[in-house]
Scaffold this motif. Structure first.
Motif, PDB file in Angstrom:
ATOM      1  N   PRO A   1      -2.802  23.706  27.704  1.00 62.19           N
ATOM      2  CA  PRO A   1      -1.189  23.704  27.524  1.00 62.19           C
ATOM      3  C   PRO A   1      -0.699  25.006  28.262  1.00 62.19           C
ATOM      4  O   PRO A   1      -1.482  25.808  28.738  1.00 62.19           O
ATOM      5  CB  PRO A   1      -1.339  24.060  26.140  1.00 62.19           C
ATOM      6  N   ALA A   2       0.660  25.129  28.284  1.00 63.22           N
ATOM      7  CA  ALA A   2       1.234  26.083  28.860  1.00 63.22           C
ATOM      8  C   ALA A   2       0.953  27.507  28.333  1.00 63.22           C
ATOM      9  O   ALA A   2       0.648  27.831  27.147  1.00 63.22           O
ATOM     10  CB  ALA A   2       3.052  26.010  28.995  1.00 63.22           C
ATOM     11  N   GLN A   3       0.657  28.570  29.006  1.00 62.11           N
ATOM     12  CA  GLN A   3       0.340  29.659  28.633  1.00 62.11           C
ATOM     13  C   GLN A   3       1.533  30.659  28.284  1.00 62.11           C
ATOM     14  O   GLN A   3       2.654  30.623  29.030  1.00 62.11           O
ATOM     15  CB  GLN A   3      -0.646  30.457  29.766  1.00 62.11           C
ATOM     16  N   THR A   4       1.466  31.477  27.332  1.00 58.53           N
ATOM     17  CA  THR A   4       2.541  32.319  27.070  1.00 58.53           C
ATOM     18  C   THR A   4       2.333  33.708  27.588  1.00 58.53           C
ATOM     19  O   THR A   4       1.205  33.990  27.943  1.00 58.53           O
ATOM     20  CB  THR A   4       2.772  32.642  25.393  1.00 58.53           C
TER      21      THR A   4
ATOM     22  N   LYS B   1      -8.402  37.563  29.304  1.00 65.10           N
ATOM     23  CA  LYS B   1      -7.487  38.378  28.111  1.00 65.10           C
ATOM     24  C   LYS B   1      -6.585  38.781  29.411  1.00 65.10           C
ATOM     25  O   LYS B   1      -6.973  39.558  30.468  1.00 65.10           O
ATOM     26  CB  LYS B   1      -8.397  39.424  27.876  1.00 65.10           C
ATOM     27  N   ASN B   2      -5.344  38.579  29.106  1.00 64.52           N
ATOM     28  CA  ASN B   2      -4.263  39.207  29.775  1.00 64.52           C
ATOM     29  C   ASN B   2      -3.788  40.190  29.310  1.00 64.52           C
ATOM     30  O   ASN B   2      -3.514  40.551  28.012  1.00 64.52           O
ATOM     31  CB  ASN B   2      -2.938  38.128  29.683  1.00 64.52           C
ATOM     32  N   LYS B   3      -2.933  41.094  30.182  1.00 67.40           N
ATOM     33  CA  LYS B   3      -2.506  42.476  29.860  1.00 67.40           C
ATOM     34  C   LYS B   3      -1.097  42.265  30.497  1.00 67.40           C
ATOM     35  O   LYS B   3      -0.429  41.569  31.230  1.00 67.40           O
ATOM     36  CB  LYS B   3      -3.059  43.456  30.589  1.00 67.40           C
ATOM     37  N   GLY B   4      -0.210  43.217  29.561  1.00 67.88           N
ATOM     38  CA  GLY B   4       1.241  43.214  29.834  1.00 67.88           C
ATOM     39  C   GLY B   4       1.892  41.701  29.807  1.00 67.88           C
ATOM     40  O   GLY B   4       1.632  41.003  28.858  1.00 67.88           O
ATOM     41  N   ASN B   5       2.357  41.081  30.987  1.00 68.47           N
ATOM     42  CA  ASN B   5       3.168  39.731  30.834  1.00 68.47           C
ATOM     43  C   ASN B   5       2.227  38.911  31.579  1.00 68.47           C
ATOM     44  O   ASN B   5       2.631  38.013  32.100  1.00 68.47           O
ATOM     45  CB  ASN B   5       4.509  39.813  31.332  1.00 68.47           C
ATOM     46  N   GLY B   6       1.144  39.006  31.982  1.00 69.95           N
ATOM     47  CA  GLY B   6       0.242  38.273  32.780  1.00 69.95           C
ATOM     48  C   GLY B   6       0.092  36.721  32.060  1.00 69.95           C
ATOM     49  O   GLY B   6      -0.082  36.705  30.873  1.00 69.95           O
ATOM     50  N   GLN B   7      -0.043  35.719  32.951  1.00 72.52           N
ATOM     51  CA  GLN B   7       0.041  34.516  32.334  1.00 72.52           C
ATOM     52  C   GLN B   7      -1.153  33.651  32.975  1.00 72.52           C
ATOM     53  O   GLN B   7      -0.985  32.347  33.053  1.00 72.52           O
ATOM     54  CB  GLN B   7       1.491  33.583  32.539  1.00 72.52           C
ATOM     55  N   PHE B   8      -2.413  34.246  33.099  1.00 70.27           N
ATOM     56  CA  PHE B   8      -3.613  33.590  33.712  1.00 70.27           C
ATOM     57  C   PHE B   8      -4.007  32.823  32.685  1.00 70.27           C
ATOM     58  O   PHE B   8      -4.169  33.191  31.368  1.00 70.27           O
ATOM     59  CB  PHE B   8      -4.650  34.452  34.188  1.00 70.27           C
ATOM     60  N   ALA B   9      -4.366  31.531  32.870  1.00 67.04           N
ATOM     61  CA  ALA B   9      -5.346  30.679  31.960  1.00 67.04           C
ATOM     62  C   ALA B   9      -6.476  29.957  32.604  1.00 67.04           C
ATOM     63  O   ALA B   9      -6.484  29.770  33.708  1.00 67.04           O
ATOM     64  CB  ALA B   9      -4.108  29.725  31.378  1.00 67.04           C
TER      65      ALA B   9
END
Length: 359
Positions: free
Chosen positions: A340-343, A327-335
């Motif tokens: 596929p590419a993370q938003t 679960k990302n917060k803010g503009n985090g892009q951890f995957a």
């Protein structure tokens, strides 16, 4: 008669040689069927290394007498799903070392893990493998661990392993105290210069250690020093084994601290694995780093939850399954996986089932 004598001599020589030295071929083949959904995009795939990294290696030790031994270790990573090397620039990308061992400890030369990498992955329930891999949380600083792809401009910078490494390991008879120190010259290549160390104690059910390392990278805001600190511990209650670690990395005006708490519990011939990991970013993106210069990353944190089960068919073969969620917060892009590419701010969910065989 001469033939008999000759055969006897050859047999004797062979016996002496085998008593003095040995060479072992070893490896791991690990493949998993995987599903990952990053944001609104999903992907099915066959992945290599869901539980252990697939590899092929050769190692050997020669007894030199008087307690002195020489050894070597050559190990190559494999993408078992495609039959290709996991590193397109070198064959023995995982380890390539020669050692001298004795009562003084061990002196090891060549490419190997850094003390700061083992300083936290030894306390990772999932061992930095598969969907629950914890190394995903350092990519945000613009420094990628070996084998990772995507946003890093410093790929193979030495965070996981270091080339040209000179390492010293303490002897094993110090009442549970263990440790190592390592230094690697950069040889004129940014990201290759490294020094670090780790000291710990293991006795009975407990194991605890601290480590610190620093390596040189392409400058960000004029700062070329990437610094990492780790502390980790395990305690085995037999019915359950607890794991915990904290690792912090800093480069110029950016910093990320990651802590994890996990446990394993044996169930018959199987093992339940569970882990929670939190990544906390802070600072601003500097000149020369990946991302928009001046952007604040304080809100770009993430939480990861992972649960898995290993069923041992034998000492060498195991079936396993892992489910994980980021679960990302803010503009985090951890995957959980690079594709596929993370938003920015997107969630990442996934599961994999696989088989691991070692030889």
């Amino acid at each position: 008669m001469k033939k008999i004598v000759s055969l006897a001599v050859l047999a004797a020589i062979s016996g002496v040689a085998s008593a003095q030295s040995n060479v072992t071929l070893f490896g791991v083949i690990d493949e998993a069927a995987r599903y990952v959904k990053n944001g609104d995009q999903h992907m099915y795939s066959l992945a290599s290394g869901g539980m252990n990294t697939s590899r092929l290696g050769f190692r050997g030790v020669e007894d030199l007498g008087s307690g002195l031994k020489a050894g070597f270790w050559l190990e190559s990573g494999i993408n078992a799903d495609s039959g290709t090397s996991s590193d397109g620039t070198r064959f023995f990308n995982r380890r390539s070392t020669v050692s001298l061992m004795g009562n003084f400890g061990e002196i090891r030369l060549g490419r190997d893990f850094t003390p700061t990498y083992t300083g936290y992955t030894d306390y990772d329930v999932f061992g930095d493998n598969g969907l629950a891999s914890s190394s995903k949380f350092d990519i945000s600083l613009g420094v990628s661990r070996d084998g990772q792809t995507g946003v890093s401009q410093y790929t193979n910078s030495g965070e996981t392993r270091a080339d040209n490494q000179v390492a010293y390991f303490l002897p094993t008879n110090l009442g549970g105290v263990y440790g190592r120190a390592a230094i690697a010259p950069g040889e004129g290549v940014a990201g290759k210069k490294y020094y670090g160390g780790r000291i710990g104690w293991a006795g009975g059910p407990a194991d605890i250690s601290v480590s610190y390392g620093q390596f040189q990278v392409t400058p960000v805001n004029g700062d070329d020093k990437y610094k990492t600190f780790d502390v980790g511990a395990t305690y085995d209650f037999n019915v359950v084994k607890l794991f915990a670690y904290y690792t912090q990395s800093k480069l110029a005006t950016q910093k990320i601290g990651t802590y994890s708490i996990g446990a394993t519990a044996p169930i018959g011939v199987g093992l339940i694995r569970a882990q929670y990991t939190h990544a906390n970013q802070s600072g601003t993106i500097g000149v020369g780093a990946v991302g928009t210069v001046g952007s604040n990353v304080d809100a770009n944190d993430a939480d990861q939850f992972a649960l898995g089960y290993v069923y041992n068919l034998s000492k060498r073969t195991a079936l396993y399954g892992t489910a994980a969620y980021v679960k990302n917060k803010g503009n985090g892009q951890f995957a959980l996986a690079s594709a596929p590419a993370q938003t920015p701010g997107g969630k990442s969910t996934g599961a994999e089932v696989g088989i691991r065989h070692s030889f």
